[in-house]
Motif scaffolding. Sequence first.
Motif, short mmCIF file in Angstrom:
data_model
loop_
_atom_site.label_atom_id
_atom_site.label_comp_id
_atom_site.label_asym_id
_atom_site.label_seq_id
_atom_site.Cartn_x
_atom_site.Cartn_y
_atom_site.Cartn_z
N PRO A 50 -19.79 -76.56 -40.06
CA PRO A 50 -21.23 -76.38 -40.32
C PRO A 50 -21.45 -75.92 -41.76
O PRO A 50 -20.50 -75.51 -42.45
CB PRO A 50 -21.62 -75.30 -39.31
CG PRO A 50 -20.37 -74.51 -39.11
CD PRO A 50 -19.24 -75.51 -39.17
N PRO A 51 -22.70 -75.98 -42.24
CA PRO A 51 -22.98 -75.48 -43.59
C PRO A 51 -22.52 -74.03 -43.74
O PRO A 51 -22.64 -73.22 -42.81
CB PRO A 51 -24.50 -75.59 -43.69
CG PRO A 51 -24.87 -76.66 -42.71
CD PRO A 51 -23.89 -76.52 -41.58
N THR A 52 -21.98 -73.70 -44.90
CA THR A 52 -21.49 -72.35 -45.13
C THR A 52 -22.66 -71.41 -45.46
O THR A 52 -23.76 -71.87 -45.82
CB THR A 52 -20.50 -72.33 -46.31
OG1 THR A 52 -21.18 -72.68 -47.52
CG2 THR A 52 -19.36 -73.32 -46.06
N ASP A 65 -34.49 -78.17 -49.48
CA ASP A 65 -34.55 -78.44 -48.05
C ASP A 65 -33.24 -79.07 -47.60
O ASP A 65 -32.89 -80.17 -48.01
CB ASP A 65 -35.71 -79.38 -47.75
CG ASP A 65 -35.86 -79.68 -46.26
OD1 ASP A 65 -35.17 -79.01 -45.46
OD2 ASP A 65 -36.63 -80.59 -45.92
N ILE A 66 -32.49 -78.37 -46.77
CA ILE A 66 -31.21 -78.89 -46.28
C ILE A 66 -31.25 -79.15 -44.78
O ILE A 66 -30.22 -79.31 -44.14
CB ILE A 66 -30.06 -77.92 -46.61
CG1 ILE A 66 -30.31 -76.55 -45.96
CG2 ILE A 66 -29.87 -77.80 -48.12
CD1 ILE A 66 -29.14 -75.59 -46.07
N SER A 67 -32.45 -79.19 -44.22
CA SER A 67 -32.58 -79.33 -42.77
C SER A 67 -32.03 -80.65 -42.24
O SER A 67 -31.64 -80.73 -41.07
CB SER A 67 -34.05 -79.20 -42.36
OG SER A 67 -34.85 -80.20 -42.99
N SER A 68 -31.98 -81.68 -43.09
CA SER A 68 -31.47 -82.98 -42.63
C SER A 68 -29.94 -83.03 -42.61
O SER A 68 -29.35 -83.93 -42.03
CB SER A 68 -32.01 -84.09 -43.53
OG SER A 68 -31.71 -83.84 -44.89
N ASP A 74 -22.64 -82.80 -45.88
CA ASP A 74 -24.02 -83.26 -46.07
C ASP A 74 -24.77 -82.32 -47.02
O ASP A 74 -25.40 -82.75 -47.99
CB ASP A 74 -24.77 -83.31 -44.74
CG ASP A 74 -24.30 -84.43 -43.83
OD1 ASP A 74 -23.57 -85.32 -44.32
OD2 ASP A 74 -24.64 -84.40 -42.64
N VAL A 75 -24.68 -81.04 -46.72
CA VAL A 75 -25.43 -80.06 -47.49
C VAL A 75 -24.93 -79.99 -48.93
O VAL A 75 -25.72 -79.83 -49.87
CB VAL A 75 -25.35 -78.67 -46.81
CG1 VAL A 75 -25.96 -77.59 -47.70
CG2 VAL A 75 -26.05 -78.72 -45.46
N PHE A 107 -26.20 -88.59 -48.00
CA PHE A 107 -27.02 -87.85 -48.97
C PHE A 107 -26.42 -87.83 -50.37
O PHE A 107 -26.92 -87.11 -51.24
CB PHE A 107 -27.23 -86.41 -48.47
CG PHE A 107 -27.74 -86.34 -47.07
CD1 PHE A 107 -29.10 -86.50 -46.81
CD2 PHE A 107 -26.88 -86.15 -46.00
CE1 PHE A 107 -29.58 -86.45 -45.51
CE2 PHE A 107 -27.35 -86.09 -44.70
CZ PHE A 107 -28.71 -86.24 -44.45
N ILE A 108 -25.39 -88.61 -50.60
CA ILE A 108 -24.73 -88.58 -51.90
C ILE A 108 -25.58 -89.28 -52.96
O ILE A 108 -26.21 -90.31 -52.70
CB ILE A 108 -23.33 -89.24 -51.82
CG1 ILE A 108 -22.55 -89.00 -53.10
CG2 ILE A 108 -23.43 -90.72 -51.50
CD1 ILE A 108 -21.08 -89.36 -52.98
#
Length: 273
Positions: A50-52, A65-68, A74-75, A107-108
Motif C-alpha cells: 500500500p502507499p507509504t 490527489d492520490i485517491s486513484s 501508483d502513488v 499513472f506514469i
Amino acid sequence: MPRFEIIGTGKETGRKRKRIYFAFDEHIARKNAEDDGTVVEEIKLLPYNPPTEQQIELAAKHNIDISSGTNENDVADIINAKFKNEILSKKEDKDIARFFNIEVTEFIGEDTLYSKIKNALSKPGYEKELVLFFAYCVYRDYIRGSSMATTISLNDPAIEYVARKLHTNSKVVNSIKKYDGNFLKYFGEKTSNEGYTKNYGSKRTEAYKSVIELLKEKAMLPGRSTNEPIITKKDLNVSPMKPSNTTKRKKLSTIEIVSIVVVAVVLLYIFSR
C-alpha cells in the motif's frame, strides 16, 4: 514489479524451499525459479504494498490527489508526474513498455515512461531490443501525420530488419545510449499549438542516420508517388529488364496514304462492274 511467492523443492537437494521473485509475469517468475534449480510446485502472486506514510504525507503537503492510486507504485508515479508537470502517457506508449516486459503503472508520465524503457534496454544483453525500440521511435516520428502513422507496430518487418542489421554495430548502439530517453518520442525541433518550440532527439547522430537509411530501403515512407514498399534490385534478386528487340511501327507519309486510297477506289470500281 509484481512479486511472486514460489514454493517447490531443490533439484539437487530435494529440500523444500519458498522464495520471492520479482518478475513481469508468472511465466517469467517460474522460469527464474527453475533457473535457480527449483522444481516449482506452487506459485502465488503477492499483493502490492500500500502507499507509504511518507507518500501520503508528501501528497497532503502539496495538495496532490492520490485517491486513484491503489498501491505505492501508483502513488509514486502520480506524485512524480505532478512534480515534473508531466502529461500522463497514452495506452499506446505503455504498450511499448509492456512489449519489452517492463512494468509500468497507469499513472506514469510520458517523459518518465520513455526514460524507463530506454534505461531498461540499455543494459548489456539487450542490444537488439534497444535498437528495435529506437528504430520504432524514429519510424513513427518520420511518418507522423501521414495515413500510415497508425499502422506500424514493434512487430513491423522493416523495424525488425533494422534491429537485426544494427544490433551488433557498437557505434550505433553506443549512439542510441547517449540519447536522453525522454527525447525519443520526437526528433528534431517541434512547435506546440501555443507556439513554443522545443528540440528533441537529434537527427544528426550515427544511430539516427543509420536507422533512417535502412528504413528507406525496407519501409513504406510518405512523400512518394505510391505507397508501394521500396524494393531494391538486391531484394528482387533478378537482372534488370532488357529492352525489347521489337521494331517500332513506322508512320505512313501523306503520299503513301493517298496512294493507298487511290488503289482502294480503283479496286472498288473494278469489282463493282
